[in-house]
Write a protein that holds these residues in place. Structure first.
Motif, short mmCIF file in Angstrom:
data_model
loop_
_atom_site.label_atom_id
_atom_site.label_comp_id
_atom_site.label_asym_id
_atom_site.label_seq_id
_atom_site.Cartn_x
_atom_site.Cartn_y
_atom_site.Cartn_z
N UNK A 201 0.82 -1.20 0.00
CA UNK A 201 0.00 0.00 0.00
C UNK A 201 0.86 1.27 0.00
N UNK A 202 1.95 1.21 0.74
CA UNK A 202 2.82 2.39 0.82
C UNK A 202 3.41 2.72 -0.55
N UNK A 203 3.83 1.66 -1.26
CA UNK A 203 4.44 1.85 -2.58
C UNK A 203 3.42 2.44 -3.55
N UNK A 204 2.24 1.85 -3.55
CA UNK A 204 1.18 2.36 -4.43
C UNK A 204 0.89 3.83 -4.13
N UNK A 205 0.76 4.09 -2.82
CA UNK A 205 0.39 5.43 -2.39
C UNK A 205 1.43 6.48 -2.72
N UNK A 213 -5.95 5.63 -12.34
CA UNK A 213 -6.47 4.29 -12.03
C UNK A 213 -6.05 3.89 -10.62
N UNK A 214 -4.77 4.11 -10.32
CA UNK A 214 -4.25 3.74 -8.99
C UNK A 214 -4.95 4.55 -7.90
N UNK A 215 -5.20 5.81 -8.20
CA UNK A 215 -5.86 6.68 -7.22
C UNK A 215 -7.24 6.11 -6.86
N UNK A 216 -7.95 5.58 -7.87
CA UNK A 216 -9.26 4.96 -7.61
C UNK A 216 -9.13 3.74 -6.72
N UNK A 217 -8.08 2.96 -7.00
CA UNK A 217 -7.85 1.76 -6.18
C UNK A 217 -7.52 2.16 -4.75
N UNK A 247 -9.98 10.41 0.41
CA UNK A 247 -11.36 10.23 0.89
C UNK A 247 -11.54 11.04 2.17
N UNK A 248 -12.81 11.30 2.52
CA UNK A 248 -13.03 12.04 3.77
C UNK A 248 -13.13 11.07 4.96
N UNK A 249 -13.20 11.64 6.16
CA UNK A 249 -13.15 10.82 7.38
C UNK A 249 -14.35 9.88 7.49
#
Lengths: 279, 316
Positions: A201-205, A213-217, A247-249
């Motif tokens: 997740x860290x790498x993707x982020x 596309x990645x942002x949606x995931x 995303x929001x809280x």
């Protein structure tokens, strides 16, 4: 389920690995997240450069910032410890073959696993309570030593913060527990969980965050959603950081709850249906 | 609810095929009567442990049904009335023997006060405070039996209880098993050791290659496979073999290391001797041999056909 919960409480209490994990979490948080930060920022090195002066940054460890500071620190080390805790609780039963000893007693398979889940929920609750209490005490001592004044967060913020902390602990513990049931191996469960947390997740982020596309995931991943929940408790000297949050809280909280349910249901399905032993 | 028709265990067409394709148990029909010590005998890999795992609810059968202690295997009703030690005794290494039993007692819903009596029963009280990881194989086996006894079960399933034990430990375990049957308890005991079942069991079921090849008392099994045999040492061997094969049916004559084993009534010894001598054969030894359970076992398991059952989707 009560029988299973009672058995789990004895096993959990007497297992040193659980106490060691909790000790690591608490010591790391207090020593690095509080004491070290305070002393470094109280006597900043000459080459210290920051847009915010050290005397302001130092307030991170004071009571007014209790919730955001604890949440920020536990999002990495806390999540890792919880994955290990959850993984150990289920995968060890396969490693020691004790799963078959348990399953030939009276409770059904669902009752056995639900008892374990209930115990993990209690443990994470206790860890959240002690963690928050210990950091509050440390924070109070540091502000007293500093001779500064600070205010405590409101009861509402404290309660919400505690809820966020517990939810995050519970999600990562359920993740570890699910991996333990799925892999039936302590090494695979913990290794897989930590790899996902620190690499996946860290790498993707960090690397692909700007790819659409990645942002949606990313919007659906637990770490990102936990981060959104954290961001809603901002440090007093920082302005709201909504631009970088995907995303929001509220959505973050709902997504984390969905993960908690999903990990639990999946673990139950696998545990109920799968053969124990044999080739 | 009493145990159905005085059967503690009953299986009908019980079959287990693993996902790897291995057919471990094939169409097994087993009946263990209430109050007996039943020996489940077979060589390693015959399907004993797989069967016991199915009876304990750990494995789901591919087909067939089973009733264990009056209930479906693995159901709370069945589990409440049975105690089991399947394969290796598995406990928490960081807990003492006593704490392990407390954990098991909590799962089973048994009062804590049951722990000390079962520790005494298996003679583990002195070592009960030590960690499980420090236990010898024999102590682990005894703790496994203690855990199985916690519920005071009507049915006790023990999988290879003497496995890995030294001779002294084996004798002690055997004595323990004999005590366990008291009070009308049913014991289902698996073993690959023939003398173990011969010494402890009322009835024996022999499993080979996943199929039950014989069932009965030890004496019945002996009788079924020929009972007693006549042993003849004679020279020249070729000439003796020709004479004996002309005299008896082919399946009745076996020769091994120059000794003939004749599956005939011992009362025929004199006439066989006369015929051999008349045909120029020197008979140096002639004796009646009681067939051991080992002979029976080898005979039964070697004859067992490799099970063939249709794969899923093949019908039948």
């Amino acid at each position: 389920m009560i029988a299973s919960l009672r058995a789990e409480s004895l096993k959990t209490r007497k297992r040193w690995a659980n106490w060691i994990l909790f000790g690591i979490l608490l010591l790391t948080l207090l020593l690095i997240g509080y004491v070290l930060v305070y002393f470094v920022l109280s006597n900043p090195p000459r080459n210290f450069q920051s847009r915010v002066p050290a005397r302001i940054l130092k307030r991170e460890v004071f009571p007014e910032n209790l919730i955001p500071n604890v949440l920020a620190f536990t999002s990495s080390i806390g999540a890792a410890i919880m994955i290990i805790l959850g993984g150990l609780s289920t995968a060890s039963e396969y490693g020691w073959l004790t799963v078959q000893t348990i399953l030939i007693q009276k409770p059904s398979r669902s009752a056995v696993l639900l008892g374990k889940l209930a115990m993990l929920a209690i443990i994470t609750l206790l860890i959240a309570v002690v963690t928050l209490a210990a950091t509050a005490l440390t924070s109070y001592l540091l502000v007293t030593i500093d001779g500064s004044s600070s205010t405590w967060p409101s009861a509402t913020v404290l309660l919400k913060g505690f809820g966020a902390l517990w939810l995050e602990f519970a999600v990562w513990t359920a993740f570890g527990m699910f991996l333990g049931v799925a892999f039936r191996s302590t090494a695979a469960a913990i290794g897989g969980g930590l790899t996902y947390l620190f690499v996946g997740e860290a790498l993707l982020g960090q690397v692909f965050r700007n790819t659409d596309v990645v942002k949606e995931v990313l919007r659906f991943l637990p770490g990102i959603n936990a981060g959104a929940v954290h961001a809603s408790f901002r440090l007093t000297f920082r302005s709201p950081d909504t631009a970088t949050q995907l995303v929001d809280a509220t959505r973050g909280t709902i997504t984390l709850l969905a993960y908690l349910v999903a990990f639990t249901v999946l673990a139950l399905l696998i545990f109920r249906r799968r053969d124990v032993g044999g080739s | 609810m009493g145990l159905k028709q005085s059967l503690a265990v009953e299986t009908r067409g019980l079959t287990k095929r693993y996902s790897t394709g291995v057919l471990a148990v094939a169409d097994l029909n087993l009946q263990v009567r209430t109050g007996e010590v039943y020996g489940f005998l077979g060589p390693n890999g015959a399907g004993k442990t797989t069967t016991l795992r199915m009876l304990s609810g750990l494995l789901r059968p591919t087909s067939g049904t089973a009733t264990v202690a009056g209930g479906v295997p693995g159901s709370p009703g069945s589990l409440a009335r049975m105690g089991a030690m399947v394969e290796t005794p598995a406990f928490y290494p960081y807990l003492s023997g006593r704490d392990n039993l407390r954990v098991v007692a909590r799962y089973a819903g048994v009062p804590r006060s049951r722990v000390e009596p079962v520790l005494q029963q298996v003679d583990l009280t002195d070592r009960a405070r030590h960690k499980f990881r420090t236990y010898s194989t024999g102590m682990k086996q005894r703790l496994g039996v203690a855990a199985a006894l916690l519920k005071e079960p009507e049915l006790l399933i023990l999988d290879e209880p003497t496995s890995g034990l030294d001779p002294q430990g084996t004798v002690e375990m055997r004595e323990l098993i004999k005590q366990l049957r008291h009070g009308g308890r049913t014991v289902l005991l698996s073993s690959h050791l023939l003398n173990e079942v011969e010494l402890t069991c009322d009835r024996v079921g022999v499993i080979a290659k996943g199929k039950l090849v014989a069932e009965g008392t030890v004496d019945e099994l002996r009788a079924r496979s020929g009972g007693r045999a006549l042993l003849v040492r004679a020279t020249p061997v070729d000439q003796a073999q020709r004479v004996l094969e002309s005299l008896l049916l082919p399946g009745q004559v076996q020769v091994r290391d120059g000794v003939f084993s004749l599956a005939v009534d011992p009362s025929q010894a004199a006439s066989i001797n006369r015929r051999l001598v008349a045909d120029g054969v020197d008979v140096s030894e002639l004796q009646v041999s009681e067939q051991s359970l080992e002979d029976v076992f080898l005979q039964l398991t070697e004859q067992a056909p490799t099970p063939t059952l249709p794969h899923k989707g093949e019908g039948g």
